[in-house]
Design a protein around this motif. Sequence first.
Motif, PDB file in Angstrom:
ATOM      1  N   VAL A  70      54.610  23.114 -31.044  1.00  0.00           N
ATOM      2  CA  VAL A  70      54.236  24.102 -32.057  1.00  0.00           C
ATOM      3  C   VAL A  70      53.185  23.530 -32.999  1.00  0.00           C
ATOM      4  O   VAL A  70      53.268  22.377 -33.416  1.00  0.00           O
ATOM      5  CB  VAL A  70      55.473  24.546 -32.867  1.00  0.00           C
ATOM      6  N   ALA A  71      52.200  24.356 -33.316  1.00  0.00           N
ATOM      7  CA  ALA A  71      51.223  24.041 -34.365  1.00  0.00           C
ATOM      8  C   ALA A  71      51.187  25.225 -35.322  1.00  0.00           C
ATOM      9  O   ALA A  71      51.105  26.373 -34.884  1.00  0.00           O
ATOM     10  CB  ALA A  71      49.846  23.779 -33.774  1.00  0.00           C
ATOM     11  N   ASN A  72      51.252  24.941 -36.624  1.00  0.00           N
ATOM     12  CA  ASN A  72      51.317  26.012 -37.622  1.00  0.00           C
ATOM     13  C   ASN A  72      49.964  26.406 -38.196  1.00  0.00           C
ATOM     14  O   ASN A  72      49.889  27.282 -39.053  1.00  0.00           O
ATOM     15  CB  ASN A  72      52.242  25.595 -38.768  1.00  0.00           C
ATOM     16  N   SER A  73      48.898  25.779 -37.727  1.00  0.00           N
ATOM     17  CA  SER A  73      47.558  26.106 -38.243  1.00  0.00           C
ATOM     18  C   SER A  73      46.524  25.752 -37.194  1.00  0.00           C
ATOM     19  O   SER A  73      46.808  25.024 -36.221  1.00  0.00           O
ATOM     20  CB  SER A  73      47.278  25.326 -39.537  1.00  0.00           C
ATOM     21  N   GLY A  74      45.320  26.247 -37.402  1.00  0.00           N
ATOM     22  CA  GLY A  74      44.246  25.939 -36.475  1.00  0.00           C
ATOM     23  C   GLY A  74      43.921  24.459 -36.453  1.00  0.00           C
ATOM     24  O   GLY A  74      43.699  23.868 -35.388  1.00  0.00           O
ATOM     25  N   GLU A  75      43.874  23.832 -37.641  1.00  0.00           N
ATOM     26  CA  GLU A  75      43.559  22.403 -37.705  1.00  0.00           C
ATOM     27  C   GLU A  75      44.580  21.579 -36.943  1.00  0.00           C
ATOM     28  O   GLU A  75      44.227  20.666 -36.181  1.00  0.00           O
ATOM     29  CB  GLU A  75      43.508  21.945 -39.177  1.00  0.00           C
ATOM     30  N   GLU A  76      45.867  21.902 -37.119  1.00  0.00           N
ATOM     31  CA  GLU A  76      46.922  21.170 -36.420  1.00  0.00           C
ATOM     32  C   GLU A  76      46.828  21.404 -34.910  1.00  0.00           C
ATOM     33  O   GLU A  76      47.042  20.486 -34.108  1.00  0.00           O
ATOM     34  CB  GLU A  76      48.297  21.609 -36.935  1.00  0.00           C
ATOM     35  N   ALA A  77      46.492  22.637 -34.512  1.00  0.00           N
ATOM     36  CA  ALA A  77      46.397  22.956 -33.083  1.00  0.00           C
ATOM     37  C   ALA A  77      45.303  22.132 -32.413  1.00  0.00           C
ATOM     38  O   ALA A  77      45.472  21.647 -31.282  1.00  0.00           O
ATOM     39  CB  ALA A  77      46.123  24.442 -32.906  1.00  0.00           C
ATOM     40  N   ILE A  78      44.163  21.985 -33.084  1.00  0.00           N
ATOM     41  CA  ILE A  78      43.062  21.202 -32.516  1.00  0.00           C
ATOM     42  C   ILE A  78      43.489  19.760 -32.306  1.00  0.00           C
ATOM     43  O   ILE A  78      43.214  19.149 -31.266  1.00  0.00           O
ATOM     44  CB  ILE A  78      41.837  21.285 -33.444  1.00  0.00           C
ATOM     45  N   LEU A  85      51.993  26.388 -28.772  1.00  0.00           N
ATOM     46  CA  LEU A  85      52.206  27.654 -29.484  1.00  0.00           C
ATOM     47  C   LEU A  85      51.608  27.525 -30.881  1.00  0.00           C
ATOM     48  O   LEU A  85      52.057  26.700 -31.684  1.00  0.00           O
ATOM     49  CB  LEU A  85      53.701  27.961 -29.557  1.00  0.00           C
ATOM     50  N   VAL A  86      50.573  28.348 -31.164  1.00  0.00           N
ATOM     51  CA  VAL A  86      49.863  28.250 -32.446  1.00  0.00           C
ATOM     52  C   VAL A  86      50.116  29.529 -33.241  1.00  0.00           C
ATOM     53  O   VAL A  86      49.612  30.599 -32.902  1.00  0.00           O
ATOM     54  CB  VAL A  86      48.350  28.056 -32.227  1.00  0.00           C
ATOM     55  N   ASP A  87      50.893  29.410 -34.303  1.00  0.00           N
ATOM     56  CA  ASP A  87      51.242  30.570 -35.133  1.00  0.00           C
ATOM     57  C   ASP A  87      51.719  30.060 -36.474  1.00  0.00           C
ATOM     58  O   ASP A  87      52.377  29.014 -36.556  1.00  0.00           O
ATOM     59  CB  ASP A  87      52.346  31.397 -34.457  1.00  0.00           C
ATOM     60  N   ASP A  88      51.401  30.792 -37.543  1.00  0.00           N
ATOM     61  CA  ASP A  88      51.849  30.374 -38.874  1.00  0.00           C
ATOM     62  C   ASP A  88      53.091  31.114 -39.327  1.00  0.00           C
ATOM     63  O   ASP A  88      53.540  30.930 -40.451  1.00  0.00           O
ATOM     64  CB  ASP A  88      50.719  30.580 -39.895  1.00  0.00           C
ATOM     65  N   ASN A  89      53.648  31.966 -38.440  1.00  0.00           N
ATOM     66  CA  ASN A  89      54.836  32.747 -38.805  1.00  0.00           C
ATOM     67  C   ASN A  89      56.065  32.145 -38.129  1.00  0.00           C
ATOM     68  O   ASN A  89      56.154  32.103 -36.896  1.00  0.00           O
ATOM     69  CB  ASN A  89      54.647  34.209 -38.378  1.00  0.00           C
ATOM     70  N   SER A  90      57.022  31.689 -38.931  1.00  0.00           N
ATOM     71  CA  SER A  90      58.187  30.978 -38.391  1.00  0.00           C
ATOM     72  C   SER A  90      59.070  31.885 -37.531  1.00  0.00           C
ATOM     73  O   SER A  90      59.677  31.424 -36.560  1.00  0.00           O
ATOM     74  CB  SER A  90      59.009  30.372 -39.533  1.00  0.00           C
ATOM     75  N   ASP A  91      59.153  33.182 -37.879  1.00  0.00           N
ATOM     76  CA  ASP A  91      59.984  34.087 -37.088  1.00  0.00           C
ATOM     77  C   ASP A  91      59.424  34.267 -35.676  1.00  0.00           C
ATOM     78  O   ASP A  91      60.168  34.253 -34.689  1.00  0.00           O
ATOM     79  CB  ASP A  91      60.084  35.456 -37.779  1.00  0.00           C
ATOM     80  N   ASN A  92      58.117  34.433 -35.579  1.00  0.00           N
ATOM     81  CA  ASN A  92      57.507  34.576 -34.258  1.00  0.00           C
ATOM     82  C   ASN A  92      57.603  33.281 -33.459  1.00  0.00           C
ATOM     83  O   ASN A  92      57.768  33.306 -32.237  1.00  0.00           O
ATOM     84  CB  ASN A  92      56.049  35.006 -34.387  1.00  0.00           C
TER      85      ASN A  92
END
Length: 605
Positions: free
Chosen positions: A417-425, A393-400
């Motif tokens: 969970v990844a909070n950014s594109g760099e972390e998701a990669i 799950l890649v999203d920077d919004n904690s509520d979502n």
Amino acid sequence: MTDPTLNELQGLFEAAPVGYAGLTPKGEIVTVNRAACDFLGWDASDIVGRPFSRLIFPGDRTAFHRRRKKVLETGGPETMALLLVQKDDGRLAVRLHLTATPAGDGGNIRLWATIMDVSELKQAEAALRRTTLSAEAAKRTQSEFLANMSHEFRTPLSAILGFADLLGDGEDLDETRKKQVAIIRTCGEHLLTLLEEILSLSRIDTGQTSLETVPFSLTSVINHVFHIMRIKANEKSLAFRYKTDAEPPDIVRGDKRKLTQVLMNLVSNAVKFTQEGEVTVRTGYCARHGLFRATVADTGPGIPADRLDHIFEPFFRSSDRDGYVEGAGLGLSISRKYVELMDGTLTVRGAGGRGSVFTMEVRLPADDLEPTPNAGPQRRVAGYAGKRKRVLLVDDNSDNIAMMMSLLDPLGFGVVVANSGEEAIDVAGRIVPDAVLLDFVMPKMDGLETLRRIRDRCGAGPRRPAVIGISADVVDRRRKRRFAAECDDFLSKPVDQSLLLAKLKHRLALDWIGPENDRPPCGRNAPRDAFVIPAPETLNRLRDLARRGALNDLESLLRTTAAEDQALRVFCETAAGFVDRCDEGGLLAYIQRMEEGLNGAKPTR
């Protein structure tokens, strides 16, 4: 009638409102009239005998000489736009017309230059360009503002509506709480409707709306609208009738979403404005012309004759008998624009002082193709059979993130969970997920760039994860369209949970397990990858360790349990996901759901 004398011709030459200059074949000035001198600020004696090109702005001289030679060679006229240099070093925009005539003294050729001052026209054109550019900039600013606001509204609305759905599905709510949750959802949907109307009008005005032509069942659309609005009509004790003059074909081709929106708006308005009496929907279809016709009549207060011409204007709001009605006054304006986009008509007339009649006609030709399916499970699910699936799950919004976790965790997905594109990669390269839920709008690296790098990192073939893109409206629509096209699937915010589950089912080939009749299979004879529930004593041990926060002991017990009984592997992997995130509360809730699933089933021993 006598021919004009030479003096009369000379007088006309001098009095002409346009400039005239006689030139030798080489371009030297032989004679000029008063208007030409006035344009340039020179006396005739100052410029006669000089090359005409000296009066031309240097950047235009080459073009002048090229046209002059062409006139001499062909004898035909030539017209050009250029700048002349005035005595005070000013610039004058003119249109120059060159012609060649015999000079009358032995066959020599004389060139005549007609000079027309177009400076005011040029100024007007420049002003028009500035106005146009300003209007386009204002429209772009409006579109960008609305797109940004759309994202800012849709993101929290996605969490609000998502949690409302999850809370509404809970079985431990009393009737009061259920009503309160229903109110939250209703208010959220109302805000979403207002947002959609404003954005739809903006897209239409800026030319960003297009038709999405697909095969669909027209009868299903009519039935869908009828059944929803019949409930609302029953709540007001209104008679709600449906009549058809001619049955439509099974499948037609057109924009299903816009047609549904228009029908829903017309019928909901009729129900909203009618306090007593009836609402009648009548449809018909002309097979010869592929023409669909829908008429919506009501017995409400009607529309005054002086307002009928304004009813389709944006933000125009009629009033009910109490002087107020809910809404922004955009629905009918958008409906007419959508119908016109579908090359149809939408009209209204009074019904003899009582009620109104709206009539829509649009072309919906018959089609032999299968209708585009409406994905989305129509029943609640408690999990899925088979091997545990990992979802990034890649999203920077904690509520979502919290909303998505609350939806997917209980169903047995291993969510990372990844909070950014760099972390998701980085995470995708390490765990190679089965699916990625990827938000488009993120800081630094957006969803499109993240998607491409994840694909590069994970490679092709069976290891390639299914990517479901998620986004609200954004400013860069072209980039968003590329993002949606490169994803395996796409969802708009607020996320429709049933649609998300349907897409996961399709992309991961899931077999949903229902909460009641489709309980997870239990016992050692269950299929190898089936979802098997441990015995009560094992659940009690896990609960005790979770309450004490003994994460190491939990991890050890789950690993041992899975090794001793392969049928429990899926359960243990799901529980291990909570341990990995140090989520003791989530694990306790998961254990409780598993115990509820044992009612009426024989556990593993």
